[in-house]
Structures are given as structure tokens and as C-alpha cells.
Design a protein around this motif. Structure first.
Motif, short mmCIF file in Angstrom:
data_model
loop_
_atom_site.label_atom_id
_atom_site.label_comp_id
_atom_site.label_asym_id
_atom_site.label_seq_id
_atom_site.Cartn_x
_atom_site.Cartn_y
_atom_site.Cartn_z
N THR A 18 0.82 -1.21 0.00
CA THR A 18 0.00 0.00 0.00
C THR A 18 0.86 1.26 0.00
O THR A 18 0.46 2.28 -0.58
N ALA A 19 2.05 1.20 0.61
CA ALA A 19 2.94 2.36 0.60
C ALA A 19 3.42 2.65 -0.82
O ALA A 19 3.50 3.82 -1.24
N LEU A 20 3.72 1.61 -1.58
CA LEU A 20 4.15 1.79 -2.97
C LEU A 20 3.00 2.34 -3.81
O LEU A 20 3.19 3.29 -4.60
N ILE A 21 1.81 1.78 -3.66
CA ILE A 21 0.66 2.24 -4.44
C ILE A 21 0.35 3.70 -4.13
O ILE A 21 0.12 4.52 -5.02
N ASP A 22 0.37 4.04 -2.85
CA ASP A 22 0.07 5.42 -2.46
C ASP A 22 1.10 6.40 -3.02
O ASP A 22 0.74 7.50 -3.49
N ASP B 263 0.47 6.77 -6.76
CA ASP B 263 -0.71 7.60 -6.99
C ASP B 263 -0.38 9.08 -6.82
O ASP B 263 -0.89 9.93 -7.56
N GLU B 264 0.47 9.38 -5.86
CA GLU B 264 0.81 10.77 -5.56
C GLU B 264 1.68 11.40 -6.63
O GLU B 264 1.51 12.58 -6.98
N CYS B 265 2.63 10.65 -7.18
CA CYS B 265 3.64 11.30 -8.04
C CYS B 265 3.76 10.70 -9.44
O CYS B 265 4.75 10.99 -10.13
N LEU B 266 2.78 9.93 -9.88
CA LEU B 266 2.91 9.29 -11.19
C LEU B 266 3.08 10.32 -12.31
O LEU B 266 3.86 10.12 -13.24
N GLY B 267 2.35 11.43 -12.22
CA GLY B 267 2.49 12.46 -13.25
C GLY B 267 3.91 12.99 -13.33
O GLY B 267 4.47 13.14 -14.43
N LEU C 131 6.61 11.43 -12.38
CA LEU C 131 7.52 10.37 -12.81
C LEU C 131 7.57 10.24 -14.33
O LEU C 131 8.60 9.84 -14.89
N ARG C 132 6.49 10.57 -15.00
CA ARG C 132 6.46 10.46 -16.47
C ARG C 132 7.44 11.43 -17.13
O ARG C 132 7.79 11.26 -18.30
N GLU C 133 7.90 12.44 -16.38
CA GLU C 133 8.80 13.44 -16.95
C GLU C 133 10.27 13.04 -16.83
O GLU C 133 11.14 13.75 -17.33
N TYR C 134 10.55 11.93 -16.19
CA TYR C 134 11.93 11.51 -15.97
C TYR C 134 12.34 10.40 -16.94
O TYR C 134 11.53 9.55 -17.31
N ARG C 135 13.62 10.39 -17.27
CA ARG C 135 14.22 9.24 -17.94
C ARG C 135 15.29 8.59 -17.07
O ARG C 135 15.63 7.43 -17.28
N LEU C 136 15.83 9.32 -16.12
CA LEU C 136 16.95 8.83 -15.32
C LEU C 136 16.64 8.72 -13.84
O LEU C 136 16.85 7.68 -13.23
N THR C 137 16.13 9.77 -13.24
CA THR C 137 16.07 9.85 -11.78
C THR C 137 14.66 9.66 -11.23
O THR C 137 14.39 10.03 -10.09
N GLY C 138 13.78 9.07 -11.99
CA GLY C 138 12.43 8.83 -11.51
C GLY C 138 12.39 7.92 -10.30
O GLY C 138 11.56 8.10 -9.40
N ASP C 139 13.30 6.94 -10.24
CA ASP C 139 13.33 6.06 -9.07
C ASP C 139 13.65 6.86 -7.81
O ASP C 139 13.03 6.68 -6.76
N TRP C 140 14.61 7.77 -7.91
CA TRP C 140 14.99 8.63 -6.78
C TRP C 140 13.80 9.47 -6.32
O TRP C 140 13.51 9.57 -5.13
N ALA D 153 9.45 10.58 -2.48
CA ALA D 153 8.02 10.79 -2.25
C ALA D 153 7.47 9.77 -1.26
O ALA D 153 6.68 10.11 -0.36
N ALA D 154 7.88 8.51 -1.41
CA ALA D 154 7.44 7.47 -0.50
C ALA D 154 8.01 7.68 0.90
O ALA D 154 7.33 7.51 1.91
N GLY D 155 9.29 8.07 0.96
CA GLY D 155 9.93 8.28 2.25
C GLY D 155 9.31 9.42 3.04
O GLY D 155 9.17 9.34 4.26
N LEU D 156 8.89 10.47 2.35
CA LEU D 156 8.32 11.63 3.03
C LEU D 156 7.03 11.29 3.76
O LEU D 156 6.66 11.94 4.73
N ARG D 157 6.34 10.24 3.31
CA ARG D 157 5.09 9.85 3.95
C ARG D 157 5.22 8.52 4.69
O ARG D 157 4.23 8.02 5.23
N ALA D 158 6.43 7.96 4.75
CA ALA D 158 6.64 6.64 5.34
C ALA D 158 6.60 6.67 6.86
O ALA D 158 7.08 7.62 7.48
N ARG D 159 6.07 5.61 7.44
CA ARG D 159 6.15 5.44 8.90
C ARG D 159 7.60 5.22 9.30
O ARG D 159 8.14 5.94 10.13
#
Length: 213
Positions: free
Chosen positions: A97-101, A104-108, A110-119, A124-130
């Protein structure tokens, strides 16, 4: 449908204990994602180093010599602000659920990256992670290719994408000038490596404001 997701890339490998140890740590700490250190190998499977710890030390000293777990925002501030220290997607196990959330938050974006989208996704996931957990044992095997996406990208675009993620993190965390200076120094180091000129007009970080486009 399961609790955890492992994106196991086809040309990477892992120690037989990888899932057992990373998932056990994730369950124990209640993490949104957990990852291990990796052994880098070349295209022919020749080991390039015992782990990535020498690279980690360039940025964070000995902080990644030992395993740890942290709250998400602290993890991003220490390990994803200046540069990406999660060096291989195959080394990460996600709480589903953390990955899906996060997607959902940053998919738009991510489409603009070719290299650093994983980062960007990790940040984005870390900022909301427990919690986020790191295992210092190099349980993942990361195959590096000479003709990888990183190697083939235009150098200017590479640096631009690095600065884009830095600006995203800087805005979300409201980082101080010391952190922004370290970000700029890392981007300038990449420019030196690529042999491209420094262009302060294009940088996304300065002491008075952050611009994201």
C-alpha cells in the motif's frame, strides 16, 4: 494482493537470504519499505566491489556501515536529499500500500523523468513513510551495464533531472542553506565529471528560493 512487493529486475540477483532478512526487518519495524546494500557486478558477472559502502561514505560518512531504521522524513533528509543512496531497485522490498500510495501521488511527475524517476519515487514514499529500514549486509547483486540508460543520456539532462529531484526534496523538507549548498556541490561535481559548464541560471536551488518547473 500480498503484503509486500519486490521489483526483481531480470538482470540482477540476490543472496538466498535476501527476502527472508529484508522482509523480517520490514515486519519487525513496521516499515513502508526496506532495502539492503548491494554487490555491484559488470555485464559479465565480475564483481566490481564488495558493496556500495565506499560510495555511501562520499556522502554520509559511516552512517550506512551499520543497519538502521528511521522515520521516513529523517531518512529522506539524511540519505536522499543530496543524492540517491538507494542505488538499485532490486534491493528494495515495499509494503504494497505504501508503494501504491506513492505512485498515486507522483505518477504524473515520474512520467517526466528518464533517469532519476526512481529517486523521486523513493523520496516521495519516504516523506510519507512510517519507518524505513536499511540492512548493511550486501544481500542484493546489482548488474551494471556500460551502455545503461545513465551512460547514454545527454549529460545536461542528467544534471537537470538530478536538480529537479533535489528541488522537490528541498521544498518538501524546507532544508537550510547548508543542505542546499551540498546539493549544489553534488550537481557541480556531476558537471565536472561530464565536462559541461556550470550554469547558475539553470540551477533550481539557491539561498532565497526554490523553483520547480
Amino acid at each position: 494482493r500480498g503484503t509486500y512487493v519486490w521489483v526483481a529486475e531480470a538482470d540482477d540477483g540476490s543472496d538466498p537470504r535476501f527476502l527472508e532478512e529484508v522482509v523480517a526487518r520490514a515486519r519487525r519495524e513496521g516499515t513502508s519499505f526496506a532495502f539492503s546494500d548491494s554487490v555491484p557486478i559488470d555485464e559479465d558477472g565480475v564483481e566490481l566491489a564488495e558493496s556500495y559502502k565506499d560510495y555511501y561514505r562520499e556522502s554520509v560518512g559511516d552512517l550506512m556501515d551499520e543497519s538502521f531504521d528511521l522515520d521516513g522524513r529523517t531518512f529522506v533528509e539524511q540519505f536522499l536529499a543530496e543524492r540517491n543512496l538507494m542505488l538499485n531497485a532490486s534491493a528494495v522490498v515495499w509494503e504494497r500500500t505504501a508503494l501504491i500510495d506513492a505512485l498515486d501521488e507522483c505518477l504524473g511527475a515520474l512520467r517526466e523523468y528518464r533517469l532519476t524517476g526512481d529517486w523521486h519515487l523513493y523520496a516521495a514514499a519516504g516523506l510519507r513513510a512510517r519507518r524505513v529500514a536499511y540492512l548493511a549486509s550486501p544481500l542484493n547483486v546489482h548488474r551494471r551495464h556500460e551502455t545503461s540508460v545513465t551512460a547514454s543520456l545527454n549529460a545536461h539532462r542528467h544534471v537537470e533531472e538530478v536538480e529537479r529531484v533535489q528541488a522537490f526534496v528541498a521544498e518538501e523538507l524546507e532544508v537550510d542553506e547548508t543542505a542546499r549548498r551540498r546539493m549544489r556541490e553534488y550537481a557541480d561535481m556531476l558537471r565536472d565529471q561530464f565536462g559541461i559548464a556550470k550554469d547558475r541560471k539553470s540551477t533550481r536551488l539557491n539561498s532565497s528560493h526554490i523553483k520547480i518547473s
